[in-house]
Motif scaffolding. Structure first.
Motif, PDB file in Angstrom:
ATOM      1  N   LEU A 247      68.351  51.297  25.029  1.00  0.00           N
ATOM      2  CA  LEU A 247      68.715  52.688  24.734  1.00  0.00           C
ATOM      3  C   LEU A 247      69.503  53.310  25.884  1.00  0.00           C
ATOM      4  O   LEU A 247      70.353  54.184  25.653  1.00  0.00           O
ATOM      5  CB  LEU A 247      67.456  53.511  24.455  1.00  0.00           C
ATOM      6  CG  LEU A 247      66.774  53.218  23.106  1.00  0.00           C
ATOM      7  CD1 LEU A 247      65.457  53.969  23.006  1.00  0.00           C
ATOM      8  CD2 LEU A 247      67.682  53.582  21.944  1.00  0.00           C
TER       9      LEU A 247
ATOM     10  N   PRO B 112      73.449  54.783  24.255  1.00  0.00           N
ATOM     11  CA  PRO B 112      72.938  56.140  23.965  1.00  0.00           C
ATOM     12  C   PRO B 112      73.284  56.648  22.572  1.00  0.00           C
ATOM     13  O   PRO B 112      72.766  57.684  22.148  1.00  0.00           O
ATOM     14  CB  PRO B 112      73.612  56.995  25.054  1.00  0.00           C
ATOM     15  CG  PRO B 112      74.832  56.234  25.445  1.00  0.00           C
ATOM     16  CD  PRO B 112      74.478  54.791  25.309  1.00  0.00           C
TER      17      PRO B 112
ATOM     18  N   LEU C 181      59.566  57.142  23.109  1.00  0.00           N
ATOM     19  CA  LEU C 181      60.731  57.685  22.390  1.00  0.00           C
ATOM     20  C   LEU C 181      60.574  59.172  22.159  1.00  0.00           C
ATOM     21  O   LEU C 181      61.526  59.944  22.291  1.00  0.00           O
ATOM     22  CB  LEU C 181      60.909  56.965  21.052  1.00  0.00           C
ATOM     23  CG  LEU C 181      61.306  55.491  21.089  1.00  0.00           C
ATOM     24  CD1 LEU C 181      61.361  54.932  19.678  1.00  0.00           C
ATOM     25  CD2 LEU C 181      62.645  55.305  21.785  1.00  0.00           C
TER      26      LEU C 181
ATOM     27  N   GLN D 293      61.353  60.865  25.544  1.00  0.00           N
ATOM     28  CA  GLN D 293      62.633  60.647  26.212  1.00  0.00           C
ATOM     29  C   GLN D 293      63.840  60.721  25.290  1.00  0.00           C
ATOM     30  O   GLN D 293      64.957  60.937  25.756  1.00  0.00           O
ATOM     31  CB  GLN D 293      62.625  59.267  26.909  1.00  0.00           C
ATOM     32  CG  GLN D 293      61.514  59.113  27.936  1.00  0.00           C
ATOM     33  CD  GLN D 293      61.440  57.694  28.487  1.00  0.00           C
ATOM     34  OE1 GLN D 293      62.406  56.943  28.419  1.00  0.00           O
ATOM     35  NE2 GLN D 293      60.283  57.330  29.016  1.00  0.00           N
ATOM     36  N   HIS D 294      63.665  60.526  23.987  1.00  0.00           N
ATOM     37  CA  HIS D 294      64.801  60.470  23.059  1.00  0.00           C
ATOM     38  C   HIS D 294      64.449  61.258  21.797  1.00  0.00           C
ATOM     39  O   HIS D 294      64.201  60.687  20.725  1.00  0.00           O
ATOM     40  CB  HIS D 294      65.139  59.025  22.710  1.00  0.00           C
ATOM     41  CG  HIS D 294      65.449  58.159  23.888  1.00  0.00           C
ATOM     42  ND1 HIS D 294      66.690  58.089  24.478  1.00  0.00           N
ATOM     43  CD2 HIS D 294      64.644  57.340  24.618  1.00  0.00           C
ATOM     44  CE1 HIS D 294      66.659  57.256  25.500  1.00  0.00           C
ATOM     45  NE2 HIS D 294      65.430  56.799  25.609  1.00  0.00           N
TER      46      HIS D 294
ATOM     47  N   LEU E  94      66.187  60.718  18.330  1.00  0.00           N
ATOM     48  CA  LEU E  94      66.029  59.436  17.649  1.00  0.00           C
ATOM     49  C   LEU E  94      64.888  59.514  16.654  1.00  0.00           C
ATOM     50  O   LEU E  94      63.923  60.252  16.850  1.00  0.00           O
ATOM     51  CB  LEU E  94      65.710  58.336  18.662  1.00  0.00           C
ATOM     52  CG  LEU E  94      66.850  57.741  19.479  1.00  0.00           C
ATOM     53  CD1 LEU E  94      66.292  56.678  20.406  1.00  0.00           C
ATOM     54  CD2 LEU E  94      67.905  57.143  18.586  1.00  0.00           C
TER      55      LEU E  94
END
Length: 346
Positions: A45, A49, A72, A75-76, A79
């Motif tokens: 990832l 990105p 996830l 941090q993301h 997504l």
């Protein structure tokens, strides 16, 4: 192209994915990236990105899929992950959902079902990103970023360009939430602001959908501006959608019963656009001004609950595209002659 990260320690799954989705890959619709465990997935990832979806197994070495879900989520946030696992018992499904999984597909994989799940997840992710982009571009609720304003104020061209204005053709809509001020008498300020913002959120989305922008919020009203091709048509379409969406909202009934509704005035023509205010004090507002704007506001004041009111000039331009009902001549504030007005029905 949708970039999808597949996280699984079974090498055969990569081969199956490439075979089953070869047409999508060949036509440039899907691009797959692979990782053997959760730790490797996080590394991928960082390198990719633009990944939109993660398809992850649960049982993997080093970092399992449930731990990956937690990472996830932290941090993301844009997504969405779909768990693809043989551990399809209710306990694992609930644990995955509680940790942020968007969906769950059991092994052995039904690839038709997996493709439908991917498309559904992609649609959700892209809607989230589009909403975020719209919020940023249209600056909902007029939250200015101080650093951006200061940078502009201190730029070399500031003194020569900041007060420059332009004349353009546009349509202006004033949308007022009828009777909302009565709620403040019986509700706490916090509840009033929360409720008002929830109504504004519905209204602003419909304005943005028709490529309009919010000029300002005026108490419990919105002033919206539409520029470019078919600006009057888009303004009316936006206001019809606003009225429809507001009418669908439930009755607010904590300390007082209130059913939201709107009254709307729309006008179209030549306006002056630019920064209005004091350059020396650096207190400016980018807005549009002119008689067209004033008339739009007065048309809104004349509109009853649920009405969308336009003047005769606007009616002549859109009468073949929208169903309208003649109201008759009315006298608007600071206008010497009565004005013929119409109600837009649909």
């Amino acid at each position: 192209m949708a970039k999808i990260l597949v996280v699984d320690d079974e090498p055969d799954l990569e081969i199956l994915i490439r075979q089953k989705f070869r047409k999508k890959i060949r036509e440039g619709e899907y691009d797959f990236v692979f990782a053997g465990n959760g730790r490797h997935a996080l590394e991928q990832l960082e390198q990719h990105p633009d990944v939109e979806i993660v398809l992850s197994d649960i049982n993997m070495p080093e970092m399992d899929g449930l731990t990956l879900l937690s990472k996830l989520n932290d941090q993301h946030v844009l997504l969405k992950a779909v768990i693809v696992s043989a551990y399809g018992d209710m306990e694992n499904i609930r644990m995955a959902m509680n940790r942020g999984a968007f969906d769950f597909v059991t092994k052995p994989v039904d690839f038709y079902d997996l493709e439908l799940t991917i498309e559904k997840t992609l649609s959700h992710v892209r809607q989230l990103r589009q909403t975020l982009k719209a919020v940023k571009e249209n600056n909902i609720l007029k939250m200015y970023v101080d650093e951006t304003v200061l940078h502009f104020m201190n730029s070399r061209e500031y003194e020569t360009s900041v007060m420059v204005s332009e004349t353009l053709e546009a349509s202006i809509a004033f949308i007022d939430i009828c009777g909302f001020t009565s709620i403040s008498e019986n509700e706490t300020p916090g509840n009033v602001v929360k409720l008002l913002n929830s109504y504004f959120d519905v209204m602003v989305k419909e304005i943005i959908n028709q490529e309009g922008y919010i000029d300002k919020f005026i108490g419990d009203a919105i002033m919206a501006v539409f520029r470019g091709d078919y600006h009057l048509d888009r303004a009316i379409d936006a206001c019809l959608a606003v009225r429809s969406e507001i009418e669908r909202l439930p009755v607010f009934s904590e300390n007082v019963s209130y059913k939201p509704n709107v009254s709307i005035g729309i006008n179209s023509g030549e306006v002056i656009s630019g920064n209005i205010g004091s350059a020396s004090l650096r207190r400016l507002d980018y807005t549009v001004i002119g008689d067209v704007v004033n008339t739009a506001q007065r048309l809104q004041s004349a509109a009853r609950q649920g009405q969308i009111v336009i003047c005769d000039e606007a009616y002549q331009r859109i009468k073949h595209s929208f169903k309208c009902l003649q109201i008759g001549e009315i006298t608007l504030k600071n206008k010497q002659k009565p004005v013929m007005v119409y109600e837009v029905i649909s």
